[in-house]
Scaffold this motif. Sequence first.
Motif: not given
Length: 335
Positions: A149-172
Motif C-alpha cells: 500500500a505504501f510502496l505503490f501509494g508513494i510511487i503514484k506521487i513520485l512517479q514523474p521523476f522516478l522514470l517508472i512507466k505506467n505499464e511497468d507498474v501495471e506489469n508488477a
Amino acid sequence: MDISTIQKYDTKKMYETYDLWPKMAKNEYEKQIADIEFGEISHVVFAGMGGSGAIGDIFSAILSKTNIHVDVVKGYLLPQTVNSKSLTVITSVSGNTEESLIVLKHAMKSSSKIIAFSGGGKMEKFCFENKITHKKIEMKHSPRASFPAFLFGIIKILQPFLLIKNEDVENAIKKLTIQNKKISSLNLTKENSAISLAKWIDKSPLIYYPWGLEPVAIRFKNSLQENSKIHASAEDIIEACHNGIVSWKKETEFKPILIQGKDDYIKTKERWKIIEEFFDQKEIEYYKIESDYGNILSKLINMIYFCDYVSIYKSILDKVNPSPVDAIDFIKNRL
C-alpha cells in the motif's frame, strides 16, 4: 499445512493481509491524487525504519539507473549534501517512529523540499501544524504487512521523476496477482514453493545477494527476524567472496540462500556458478531464489512477496505467532 493450523498460530490473521497484497497495490496506485510540483530534483533522501526503510531501498535501486543521487537514511540524521535541489521523503507507517520524526524536524531546518507519508499519528499532526506536504496511507494490520500500500501509494506521487512507466507498474501488479495464486494461503499444497523453502530452513539463513537485489535480501532478513523470530544475516555476494566465504571452512549453524537475478551482470553470473561449485564440493546445502525477467520494480516486489510469505509459513511451522514484536515494543517504550 492447512488453514486451521495457520489460524491457530497467526491469531491476528497477518496471512489474510498478505493474501490481499495485489489488491492493496492496485487500489493505492489507481487512487486519484492531485499532482505535486517538486521542481528541479537532483538528490533524493528516503528516510524510514523497518518496512519504511525497505521502501527507501527499493527506490534507491530504481533510481540507481538515473542521474539522481540517492541516500537512504535509517537513523536520525540527514546527510550534509542536502540542498535546495534535494527532496527528503520521510515514511513512517505508524506515524510515530522516533527516528523518522527527528529526521523530519532536521529537514525543516534545511533548504530541502519535503514530503511525508504515514498512516496518521504524530507525523501527520506535525506536518499539518508546520504546513509540510503529507499524504496519509492507511495502515493494514502492521507496518510490515502494509508494504505494498505504501510502496505503490508513494510511487503514484513520485512517479514523474522516478522514470517508472505506467505499464511497468501495471506489469508488477499483474505478476503480483499471478504470484498470489501460487504462494498465498489459497494454495496450501506441495506446489507452494514458499512453504517448501520455509520447511527447508532449519538453521539460521545467510542470504547472499547481488548489487541491485539488496532490497530483497534486507527485507527477507528483517521478515525472518520479525515474523519467524529467528536469526538471519545478509551479505553482498561479491564482497563475501573476499571474506565471508572463508567461514564455511568449518561446521556452522547457518544455511546459505542465494538470491539471484536472471539479468545479473555477466561477471556476477560467473561468480554465482563458482559459488555453487564451491558449495557442491564442500557438500553444503543451499537454496536458490531466482527473479523473473522484467522491470526492476516487478522483480523486487515479487521477490519480496515470496520471501515475506516464507517468513510467515516458517513461523507457523515453528508454532510461533508472526505478529507480536515484543522486543521492539520493549525498546520503543523506553525511548
